[in-house]
Design a protein around this motif. Sequence first.
Motif, PDB file in Angstrom:
ATOM      1  N   TYR A   1      72.541 -64.740  40.813  1.00 28.08           N
ATOM      2  CA  TYR A   1      73.390 -65.455  42.165  1.00 28.08           C
ATOM      3  C   TYR A   1      72.165 -66.238  42.805  1.00 28.08           C
ATOM      4  O   TYR A   1      70.844 -66.191  42.616  1.00 28.08           O
ATOM      5  CB  TYR A   1      73.972 -64.485  42.910  1.00 28.08           C
ATOM      6  CG  TYR A   1      73.288 -63.448  43.443  1.00 28.08           C
ATOM      7  CD1 TYR A   1      72.448 -63.040  44.480  1.00 28.08           C
ATOM      8  CD2 TYR A   1      73.506 -62.021  42.409  1.00 28.08           C
ATOM      9  CE1 TYR A   1      71.991 -61.771  44.863  1.00 28.08           C
ATOM     10  CE2 TYR A   1      72.804 -61.081  42.776  1.00 28.08           C
ATOM     11  CZ  TYR A   1      72.298 -60.730  44.002  1.00 28.08           C
ATOM     12  OH  TYR A   1      71.653 -59.531  44.389  1.00 28.08           O
ATOM     13  N   ASN A   2      72.685 -67.288  43.774  1.00 26.26           N
ATOM     14  CA  ASN A   2      71.495 -67.995  44.465  1.00 26.26           C
ATOM     15  C   ASN A   2      70.298 -67.460  44.919  1.00 26.26           C
ATOM     16  O   ASN A   2      69.060 -68.162  44.748  1.00 26.26           O
ATOM     17  CB  ASN A   2      72.293 -68.755  45.706  1.00 26.26           C
ATOM     18  CG  ASN A   2      73.662 -69.601  45.058  1.00 26.26           C
ATOM     19  OD1 ASN A   2      73.623 -70.111  44.073  1.00 26.26           O
ATOM     20  ND2 ASN A   2      74.535 -69.945  46.096  1.00 26.26           N
ATOM     21  N   GLU A   3      70.363 -66.061  45.727  1.00 25.42           N
ATOM     22  CA  GLU A   3      69.398 -65.605  46.127  1.00 25.42           C
ATOM     23  C   GLU A   3      68.338 -65.231  45.423  1.00 25.42           C
ATOM     24  O   GLU A   3      67.092 -65.344  46.011  1.00 25.42           O
ATOM     25  CB  GLU A   3      69.975 -64.309  47.017  1.00 25.42           C
ATOM     26  CG  GLU A   3      68.622 -63.609  47.679  1.00 25.42           C
ATOM     27  CD  GLU A   3      69.226 -62.454  48.533  1.00 25.42           C
ATOM     28  OE1 GLU A   3      68.361 -61.977  49.570  1.00 25.42           O
ATOM     29  OE2 GLU A   3      70.388 -62.012  48.308  1.00 25.42           O
ATOM     30  N   TYR A   4      68.455 -65.121  44.098  1.00 27.13           N
ATOM     31  CA  TYR A   4      67.284 -64.819  43.265  1.00 27.13           C
ATOM     32  C   TYR A   4      67.013 -65.790  42.251  1.00 27.13           C
ATOM     33  O   TYR A   4      66.425 -65.540  41.101  1.00 27.13           O
ATOM     34  CB  TYR A   4      67.648 -63.448  42.523  1.00 27.13           C
ATOM     35  CG  TYR A   4      67.672 -62.319  43.662  1.00 27.13           C
ATOM     36  CD1 TYR A   4      66.606 -62.122  44.615  1.00 27.13           C
ATOM     37  CD2 TYR A   4      68.708 -61.323  43.713  1.00 27.13           C
ATOM     38  CE1 TYR A   4      66.598 -61.375  45.547  1.00 27.13           C
ATOM     39  CE2 TYR A   4      68.904 -60.668  44.717  1.00 27.13           C
ATOM     40  CZ  TYR A   4      67.828 -60.513  45.629  1.00 27.13           C
ATOM     41  OH  TYR A   4      67.751 -59.523  46.816  1.00 27.13           O
ATOM     42  N   ILE A   5      67.603 -67.012  42.334  1.00 21.58           N
ATOM     43  CA  ILE A   5      67.322 -68.157  41.196  1.00 21.58           C
ATOM     44  C   ILE A   5      67.051 -69.518  41.957  1.00 21.58           C
ATOM     45  O   ILE A   5      66.554 -70.512  41.531  1.00 21.58           O
ATOM     46  CB  ILE A   5      68.518 -68.327  40.492  1.00 21.58           C
ATOM     47  CG1 ILE A   5      69.695 -68.953  41.037  1.00 21.58           C
ATOM     48  CG2 ILE A   5      68.441 -67.317  39.450  1.00 21.58           C
ATOM     49  CD1 ILE A   5      70.598 -69.551  39.786  1.00 21.58           C
ATOM     50  N   ASP A   6      66.741 -69.424  43.515  1.00 24.68           N
ATOM     51  CA  ASP A   6      66.418 -70.615  44.243  1.00 24.68           C
ATOM     52  C   ASP A   6      65.215 -70.672  44.454  1.00 24.68           C
ATOM     53  O   ASP A   6      64.532 -71.799  45.163  1.00 24.68           O
ATOM     54  CB  ASP A   6      67.272 -70.726  45.454  1.00 24.68           C
ATOM     55  CG  ASP A   6      67.057 -69.548  46.594  1.00 24.68           C
ATOM     56  OD1 ASP A   6      66.122 -68.820  46.133  1.00 24.68           O
ATOM     57  OD2 ASP A   6      67.683 -69.465  47.756  1.00 24.68           O
ATOM     58  N   SER A   7      64.246 -69.707  43.842  1.00 24.09           N
ATOM     59  CA  SER A   7      62.750 -69.901  44.080  1.00 24.09           C
ATOM     60  C   SER A   7      62.260 -69.705  45.568  1.00 24.09           C
ATOM     61  O   SER A   7      60.939 -69.962  45.766  1.00 24.09           O
ATOM     62  CB  SER A   7      62.247 -71.029  43.386  1.00 24.09           C
ATOM     63  OG  SER A   7      62.310 -71.123  42.307  1.00 24.09           O
ATOM     64  N   LYS A   8      63.119 -69.450  46.316  1.00 23.15           N
ATOM     65  CA  LYS A   8      62.839 -69.076  47.912  1.00 23.15           C
ATOM     66  C   LYS A   8      62.382 -67.920  48.419  1.00 23.15           C
ATOM     67  O   LYS A   8      61.397 -67.572  49.271  1.00 23.15           O
ATOM     68  CB  LYS A   8      63.971 -69.761  48.869  1.00 23.15           C
ATOM     69  CG  LYS A   8      64.138 -71.410  48.762  1.00 23.15           C
ATOM     70  CD  LYS A   8      65.623 -71.467  49.581  1.00 23.15           C
ATOM     71  CE  LYS A   8      65.810 -72.944  49.449  1.00 23.15           C
ATOM     72  NZ  LYS A   8      67.141 -73.417  50.252  1.00 23.15           N
ATOM     73  N   LYS A   9      62.840 -66.788  47.601  1.00 19.99           N
ATOM     74  CA  LYS A   9      62.472 -65.321  48.174  1.00 19.99           C
ATOM     75  C   LYS A   9      61.549 -64.426  47.105  1.00 19.99           C
ATOM     76  O   LYS A   9      60.925 -63.922  47.747  1.00 19.99           O
ATOM     77  CB  LYS A   9      63.864 -64.750  48.264  1.00 19.99           C
ATOM     78  CG  LYS A   9      63.873 -63.386  48.762  1.00 19.99           C
ATOM     79  CD  LYS A   9      65.369 -62.834  49.016  1.00 19.99           C
ATOM     80  CE  LYS A   9      65.220 -61.118  49.597  1.00 19.99           C
ATOM     81  NZ  LYS A   9      66.378 -60.721  50.211  1.00 19.99           N
TER      82      LYS A   9
END
Length: 267
Positions: free
Chosen positions: A234-242
């Motif tokens: 999901y977004n949280e773990y593939i958007d490279s931000k976190k």
Amino acid sequence: MNNKTAKTLAFAALLICGFSNAQNKPKVVLDNFFNNEKRENKETKALESWHYTWNDTTNGGFSLLGEIFRKQGAEISTLTAAPSKKDLKNANIYIIVDADIDKEAYGGKANLIDARSIRNLVKWVEKGGVLVLMSNDKGNSEFENFNKLAQEFGIYFNEDSYNRVQKREFEQGKVMVPAGNEIFSEQKLYMKEVATISVKNPAKELLSAEGRNIAAVAKVGKGTVFALGDPWCYNEYIDSKKLPADFTNYQGTEEWVKWLLKQVSKK
């Protein structure tokens, strides 16, 4: 043949080619029935689906996953009902993620995976369908009925939770992929609070965390089943931000999507 006739024929050929290409795109259908979470839109106040859905751009959404599928030439859609034979004829890949428990479902009553849906899905896989089953950890996902479906393919989600992560201790959620994996290159993925998986023929183990199997693949008839104990992409773990830079969830998701689409081409 005059120029006008030639142009008309060329335009018609383009239309036919475009229609053919659209028809040939792999169709990826995401369940929004067994996972049926809704919330109020802050701006419009209307109820909207969220959490592991294509249109959800928040941390828990699958909007980036949808973009990856489209980038690889697939067409994505959502199914808001239990999968009928007719629905499945229009799907090459069908994804069920985080089947609801009552406390999460819209209206407080979960739509449980039923015997008819199981029959439809088993026959569809046997004919060449690619089924993706992603669970969640104990207390956050429905297991009993989800497992009735999974067991048809030699897969069983254990009602447990591993790779538990304390606040920002990301290393606790690492999953190291060794060389030679069927789907992923050698890399470091992040999957937290994962349900483990037991397998029997025709399924086989795929990934491990804390020494326990957390993913499986099964070949059934002309089709394929992929199972994982976490909705990891999901977004949280593939958007490279976190995540720290050494985690490769986006790369892993691309490899996984390509692999799923390759299974479609094999049917």
